[in-house]
Design an enzyme around this catalytic site. Structure first.
Site, PDB file in Angstrom:
ATOM      1  N   GLN A   1       7.363 -13.223  39.759  1.00 48.58           N
ATOM      2  CA  GLN A   1       8.330 -13.141  40.620  1.00 48.58           C
ATOM      3  C   GLN A   1       8.899 -11.923  40.873  1.00 48.58           C
ATOM      4  O   GLN A   1       9.340 -11.332  41.835  1.00 48.58           O
ATOM      5  CB  GLN A   1       9.542 -13.984  40.239  1.00 48.58           C
ATOM      6  CG  GLN A   1      10.648 -14.244  41.369  1.00 48.58           C
ATOM      7  CD  GLN A   1      12.163 -14.052  40.690  1.00 48.58           C
ATOM      8  OE1 GLN A   1      12.411 -13.248  39.950  1.00 48.58           O
ATOM      9  NE2 GLN A   1      12.901 -15.020  40.882  1.00 48.58           N
TER      10      GLN A   1
ATOM     11  N   SER B   1      15.545 -15.328  44.038  1.00 48.41           N
ATOM     12  CA  SER B   1      15.341 -14.271  43.188  1.00 48.41           C
ATOM     13  C   SER B   1      16.171 -14.579  42.075  1.00 48.41           C
ATOM     14  O   SER B   1      15.870 -15.365  41.071  1.00 48.41           O
ATOM     15  CB  SER B   1      15.616 -13.092  43.733  1.00 48.41           C
ATOM     16  OG  SER B   1      15.719 -11.800  43.265  1.00 48.41           O
ATOM     17  N   LEU B   2      17.147 -13.429  41.828  1.00 52.11           N
ATOM     18  CA  LEU B   2      17.867 -13.648  40.375  1.00 52.11           C
ATOM     19  C   LEU B   2      18.457 -15.184  40.117  1.00 52.11           C
ATOM     20  O   LEU B   2      18.612 -15.460  39.114  1.00 52.11           O
ATOM     21  CB  LEU B   2      18.963 -12.644  40.439  1.00 52.11           C
ATOM     22  CG  LEU B   2      20.109 -13.038  39.278  1.00 52.11           C
ATOM     23  CD1 LEU B   2      19.616 -12.554  38.251  1.00 52.11           C
ATOM     24  CD2 LEU B   2      21.383 -12.231  39.756  1.00 52.11           C
TER      25      LEU B   2
ATOM     26  N   ARG C   1      16.535  -7.252  32.581  1.00 45.56           N
ATOM     27  CA  ARG C   1      15.784  -7.305  33.738  1.00 45.56           C
ATOM     28  C   ARG C   1      16.233  -6.165  34.880  1.00 45.56           C
ATOM     29  O   ARG C   1      15.605  -5.473  35.361  1.00 45.56           O
ATOM     30  CB  ARG C   1      15.911  -8.492  34.523  1.00 45.56           C
ATOM     31  CG  ARG C   1      15.089  -8.909  36.028  1.00 45.56           C
ATOM     32  CD  ARG C   1      15.284 -10.236  36.331  1.00 45.56           C
ATOM     33  NE  ARG C   1      14.381 -10.681  37.509  1.00 45.56           N
ATOM     34  CZ  ARG C   1      15.189 -10.692  38.777  1.00 45.56           C
ATOM     35  NH1 ARG C   1      16.180 -10.091  38.738  1.00 45.56           N
ATOM     36  NH2 ARG C   1      14.428 -10.950  39.779  1.00 45.56           N
TER      37      ARG C   1
ATOM     38  N   HIS D   1      10.783  -7.066  44.126  1.00 47.78           N
ATOM     39  CA  HIS D   1       9.578  -7.906  44.783  1.00 47.78           C
ATOM     40  C   HIS D   1       8.635  -7.307  45.353  1.00 47.78           C
ATOM     41  O   HIS D   1       7.978  -7.650  46.207  1.00 47.78           O
ATOM     42  CB  HIS D   1      10.221  -9.132  45.581  1.00 47.78           C
ATOM     43  CG  HIS D   1      11.438  -9.874  44.997  1.00 47.78           C
ATOM     44  ND1 HIS D   1      11.217 -10.801  43.793  1.00 47.78           N
ATOM     45  CD2 HIS D   1      12.782  -9.942  45.031  1.00 47.78           C
ATOM     46  CE1 HIS D   1      12.407 -11.076  43.313  1.00 47.78           C
ATOM     47  NE2 HIS D   1      13.110 -10.777  43.967  1.00 47.78           N
TER      48      HIS D   1
ATOM     49  N   GLN E   1      21.350 -11.335  44.012  1.00 48.68           N
ATOM     50  CA  GLN E   1      22.200 -10.033  44.247  1.00 48.68           C
ATOM     51  C   GLN E   1      22.160  -9.946  45.917  1.00 48.68           C
ATOM     52  O   GLN E   1      21.275 -10.455  46.711  1.00 48.68           O
ATOM     53  CB  GLN E   1      21.142  -8.775  43.693  1.00 48.68           C
ATOM     54  CG  GLN E   1      21.187  -8.696  42.356  1.00 48.68           C
ATOM     55  CD  GLN E   1      20.399  -7.459  42.018  1.00 48.68           C
ATOM     56  OE1 GLN E   1      19.349  -7.649  41.421  1.00 48.68           O
ATOM     57  NE2 GLN E   1      21.194  -6.327  41.891  1.00 48.68           N
TER      58      GLN E   1
END
Length: 315
Positions: free
Chosen positions: A250, A92-93, A117, A201, A11
């Site tokens: 994560q 991340s994503l 998510r 996170h 993102q």
């Protein structure tokens, strides 16, 4: 280009009109977005082309859009007979995109998972309660110590170790504000709130992570055909349950991106190609290690040049 790693952005790289030049040249781009949109019954490709940006920035839509963007560029790379990468990583994503490319998670399953998510993340912390901020010019350990001091019973902690001197913190809005001021007092060059509605996170995502675990338990996960370095522990996992556990952890743990890039170079990777919209990871990479060749593949000329050079090397 045998020492090649493909990196997948998360993102923050989404923009209205992204990958439009690549889509004009290669049908695989629109096909990837249409496929993801069909899963969710949302016209993702029209949203990407026309906006509005407010829809594109909705977390539960941003995540499948970015997943589709990474898969789209990968499919173009394959159509051009680009070489197989030695290893993969995603920010991340982007880790989900890497797992799709590695054959660990089916594309349609990943689309459903990341949409859920995003929804779980948004539900976990009401808008305005959490915040994220970028801190520039301080060491990671210093920022972590400041966060502990600034918490005062609330939550604030490092969320992204993006590059040396660029740390993102996340948590309760008030605690993030306190930490920002303390970072500036400690000599940070800048500390700025990021335009996001979810403190990704951070420990505030634990409830969302628990629910995400239930979502991941319901899909098939396979051993990756290409190794994937995970954000949370900078390790490659083969066992499906270990992959699920890494994805759950994560969500409420820092993205250790600087260490991830160091792990790739330690394996002999000399070329890192950003596979998706934007050039965020290439920019971070040049701050991490200037000896590595960093390339972005979002434009037709860039991806064809990268493939041609790789064929020249192998020839």
């Amino acid at each position: 280009m045998s020492e090649l790693a493909l990196l997948f952005p998360g993102q923050g790289s989404q923009t209205v009109g992204m990958l439009s030049d690549l889509a004009a040249a290669y049908p695989q781009v629109e096909e990837a977005f249409q496929q993801a949109g069909d899963v969710l019954a949302v016209d993702l490709w029209t949203m990407v082309r026309e906006g509005p940006i407010e829809d594109l920035n909705r977390t539960e839509l941003t995540q499948p859009v970015m997943l589709a963007g990474g898969v789209a560029v990968w499919r173009v790379w394959q159509a051009l007979d680009g070489p197989m990468p030695a290893i993969l990583a995603g920010h991340s994503l982007g880790e989900y995109t890497a797992l799709v490319v590695a054959g660990a998670i089916a594309y349609e399953d990943a689309v459903r998972v990341v949409a859920e998510r995003g929804r779980l993340m948004q539900e976990a912390v009401p808008e305005g309660v959490g915040a994220m901020a970028a801190v520039l010019g301080l060491d990671g350990e210093v920022v972590a110590a400041i966060c502990r001091e600034a918490a005062e019973g609330q939550v604030v902690a490092p969320a992204n170790y993006n590059s040396p001197g660029q740390i993102v913190i996340a948590g309760d809005s008030n605690a993030v504000e306190r930490a920002m001021h303390k970072c500036l007092d400690a000599g940070a060059k800048r500390a700025m709130i990021l335009p996001v509605s979810v403190p990704s996170h951070s420990p505030l995502m634990r409830a969302a992570a628990t629910s995400l675990g239930e979502v991941l338990a319901a899909i098939e996960v396979h051993s990756p055909r290409i190794p994937v370095v995970h954000n949370v522990d900078v390790e490659c996992h083969e066992a499906p349950d270990a992959i699920r556990e890494a994805l759950v952890a994560q969500l409420h743990s820092p993205v250790r991106w600087t260490e991830t890039m160091a792990a790739l170079t330690a394996r002999g990777i000399t070329t890192m190609a950003e596979c998706g919209p934007g050039r965020v990871l290439s920019g971070l990479g040049r701050r991490i290690d200037r000896a590595v060749r960093w390339i972005a593949l979002e434009q037709p000329d860039l991806i064809t040049k990268a493939v041609e050079e790789s064929k020249g090397e192998s020839g």
